[in-house]
Design an enzyme around this catalytic site. Structure first.
Site, PDB file in Angstrom:
ATOM      1  N   ARG A 194       0.801  -1.224   0.000  1.00  0.00           N
ATOM      2  CA  ARG A 194       0.000   0.000   0.000  1.00  0.00           C
ATOM      3  C   ARG A 194       0.838   1.280   0.000  1.00  0.00           C
ATOM      4  O   ARG A 194       0.606   2.178  -0.811  1.00  0.00           O
ATOM      5  CB  ARG A 194      -0.919   0.045   1.247  1.00  0.00           C
ATOM      6  CG  ARG A 194      -2.192  -0.727   1.106  1.00  0.00           C
ATOM      7  CD  ARG A 194      -2.565  -1.316   2.445  1.00  0.00           C
ATOM      8  NE  ARG A 194      -1.591  -2.336   2.768  1.00  0.00           N
ATOM      9  CZ  ARG A 194      -1.667  -3.596   2.332  1.00  0.00           C
ATOM     10  NH1 ARG A 194      -2.684  -3.972   1.618  1.00  0.00           N
ATOM     11  NH2 ARG A 194      -0.722  -4.475   2.630  1.00  0.00           N
ATOM     12  N   THR A 195       1.773   1.359   0.935  1.00  0.00           N
ATOM     13  CA  THR A 195       2.431   2.657   1.138  1.00  0.00           C
ATOM     14  C   THR A 195       3.258   3.042  -0.081  1.00  0.00           C
ATOM     15  O   THR A 195       3.165   4.164  -0.589  1.00  0.00           O
ATOM     16  CB  THR A 195       3.306   2.609   2.409  1.00  0.00           C
ATOM     17  OG1 THR A 195       2.527   2.043   3.464  1.00  0.00           O
ATOM     18  CG2 THR A 195       3.770   3.993   2.807  1.00  0.00           C
ATOM     19  N   LYS A 200      26.385  -2.189   0.397  1.00  0.00           N
ATOM     20  CA  LYS A 200      27.856  -2.121   0.410  1.00  0.00           C
ATOM     21  C   LYS A 200      28.352  -1.365   1.636  1.00  0.00           C
ATOM     22  O   LYS A 200      29.534  -1.070   1.760  1.00  0.00           O
ATOM     23  CB  LYS A 200      28.351  -1.396  -0.849  1.00  0.00           C
ATOM     24  CG  LYS A 200      27.903  -2.034  -2.146  1.00  0.00           C
ATOM     25  CD  LYS A 200      28.241  -1.105  -3.317  1.00  0.00           C
ATOM     26  CE  LYS A 200      27.306  -1.342  -4.486  1.00  0.00           C
ATOM     27  NZ  LYS A 200      27.318  -0.224  -5.440  1.00  0.00           N
ATOM     28  N   ARG A 250      11.001   4.000   3.840  1.00  0.00           N
ATOM     29  CA  ARG A 250      10.610   3.004   4.861  1.00  0.00           C
ATOM     30  C   ARG A 250      11.870   2.259   5.262  1.00  0.00           C
ATOM     31  O   ARG A 250      12.684   1.878   4.407  1.00  0.00           O
ATOM     32  CB  ARG A 250       9.570   2.024   4.326  1.00  0.00           C
ATOM     33  CG  ARG A 250       9.310   0.888   5.321  1.00  0.00           C
ATOM     34  CD  ARG A 250       8.141   0.022   4.915  1.00  0.00           C
ATOM     35  NE  ARG A 250       6.873   0.701   5.147  1.00  0.00           N
ATOM     36  CZ  ARG A 250       5.690   0.107   5.036  1.00  0.00           C
ATOM     37  NH1 ARG A 250       5.611  -1.167   4.707  1.00  0.00           N
ATOM     38  NH2 ARG A 250       4.575   0.762   5.264  1.00  0.00           N
ATOM     39  N   HIS A 262       4.461   5.563  11.638  1.00  0.00           N
ATOM     40  CA  HIS A 262       4.024   5.463  10.244  1.00  0.00           C
ATOM     41  C   HIS A 262       3.024   6.604  10.068  1.00  0.00           C
ATOM     42  O   HIS A 262       1.821   6.385   9.977  1.00  0.00           O
ATOM     43  CB  HIS A 262       3.369   4.095  10.045  1.00  0.00           C
ATOM     44  CG  HIS A 262       3.073   3.718   8.627  1.00  0.00           C
ATOM     45  ND1 HIS A 262       3.308   4.556   7.556  1.00  0.00           N
ATOM     46  CD2 HIS A 262       2.543   2.573   8.111  1.00  0.00           C
ATOM     47  CE1 HIS A 262       2.940   3.939   6.444  1.00  0.00           C
ATOM     48  NE2 HIS A 262       2.470   2.738   6.761  1.00  0.00           N
TER      49      HIS A 262
HETATM   50  N1   CP Z   1      -0.567  -0.405   5.867  1.00  0.00           N
HETATM   51  C1   CP Z   1       0.665  -0.511   5.295  1.00  0.00           C
HETATM   52  O1   CP Z   1       1.608   0.202   5.666  1.00  0.00           O
HETATM   53  O2   CP Z   1       0.744  -1.425   4.312  1.00  0.00           O
HETATM   54  P1   CP Z   1       2.067  -1.787   3.502  1.00  0.00           P
HETATM   55  O3   CP Z   1       3.036  -2.411   4.504  1.00  0.00           O
HETATM   56  O4   CP Z   1       1.646  -2.740   2.442  1.00  0.00           O
HETATM   57  O5   CP Z   1       2.660  -0.525   2.971  1.00  0.00           O
END
Ligand code: CP
Length: 307
Positions: free
Chosen positions: A56-57, A86, A108, A136
């Site tokens: 999703r993100t 590396k 991320r 998040h």
């Molecule tokens: N909800 C969420 O962060 O989903 P993903 O890990 O798929 O990005």
């Protein structure tokens, strides 16, 4: 502006972003609106740098970028496919990316605090797309937008959060946002081993937000406006917690205990903590919630790139 923590967003900032999100949602419904959006950020680029898996993100940020006219440069599995493999430090990576003129770098990373480290040195706006068990923030934005768009308010709500409350970053951040508003009550449903952290309970107390903890799912969901369910965060469990079980499944029977106008949310991915036969119930909002992720991320990127 960097977006590292949901704490950066006060009520005014949240509502300003929600208003822009509503405008984008409306604009996307017509060819002329979509064309206007797609012309907004031509000749600009964003970069997504994901050291951890995501559906999703990453895809919603990249789609948001394309719909706003940005060029999108992406590295998935950055731990393997970037020069981090590396031994390049995050600080050096940021120094390099600053030279490429991105409007935003979306990161991320599995390590809590790593995005804060990146933001400390980067001149380019950094967006935290999840740092380990830390935060998040854009998930919290889309979660609160989903609640707001369903109820028209973010106060005077009873919100149940269930599942893995120890390792899940989403319930922790959502609790902090709800504490900014008046008269919310939070019910935490989990086993003792996966209970919400004391820091969050202290935060709620300091902000006069009432809460209760229970391991009784029936008591947990009854009377609540929002039921926010989460999976066991297997990838984050400490060695001593490896054998823990989630313990709480929402199924057709659980639906009978919920208010008729409640909404069921889940940040996704789902494993087995909500059975798929719940999906057809009008109260199940988790796919709508995921769709809101695209909209809120469009609003955020547009805000950052027009500053
Ligand atoms: N909800 C969420 O962060 O989903 P993903 O890990 O798929 O990005």
């Amino acid at each position: 502006m960097h977006v590292v923590s949901i704490d950066q967003f006060d009520k005014d900032a949240l509502f300003e972003l929600f208003t822009k999100t509503d405008q984008i949602k409306e604009a996307l419904t017509s060819p002329s609106g979509r064309k206007k959006l797609a012309g907004k950020h031509r000749d600009k680029q964003i970069c997504t740098l994901f050291y951890e898996p995501s559906t999703r993100t990453r895809l919603s940020f990249e789609t948001a970028g394309y719909k706003l006219g940005f060029g999108v440069v992406s590295t998935e599995s950055a731990g393997q496919f970037s020069s981090a493999s590396k031994g390049e430090t995050m600080e050096d990576t940021m120094g390099v990316l600053d030279g490429y003129g991105y409007s935003a770098v979306i990161i991320r990373h599995p390590e809590t605090g790593m995005i804060g480290r990146a933001a400390k040195v980067a001149k380019t706006p950094i967006i935290n797309a999840g740092d380990g068990a830390g935060e998040h923030p854009t998930q919290s934005l889309l979660d609160t937008y989903t609640i707001y768009s369903n109820f028209g308010r973010l106060d005077n709500l009873t919100v149940t959060m269930g599942g893995d409350l120890k390792y899940g970053r989403c319930p922790r951040s959502l609790a902090k946002v709800l504490a900014k508003f008046d008269d919310n009550h939070i019910k935490f449903v989990s086993t003792k081993s996966l209970a919400i952290g004391q820091d969050i309970k202290d935060f709620l107390k300091q902000n006069n937000t009432t809460y209760e903890e229970t391991s009784d799912i029936e008591k947990g969901v009854a009377g609540s406006d929002v039921i926010y369910w989460t999976r066991l965060q297997k990838e984050r469990l400490d060695e001593k917690d490896k054998g823990l079980a989630h313990g709480f499944i929402i199924d057709k029977n659980t639906l009978k205990l919920m208010k008729k106008d409640a909404i069921i949310m889940h940040p996704l991915p789902r494993v087995d903590e909500i059975t798929t036969d719940v999906d057809d119930d009008p109260r199940a909002k988790y796919f709508e919630q995921a769709g809101n992720g695209l909209l809120i991320r469009m609003a955020l990127l547009d805000t950052i790139a027009t500053e």
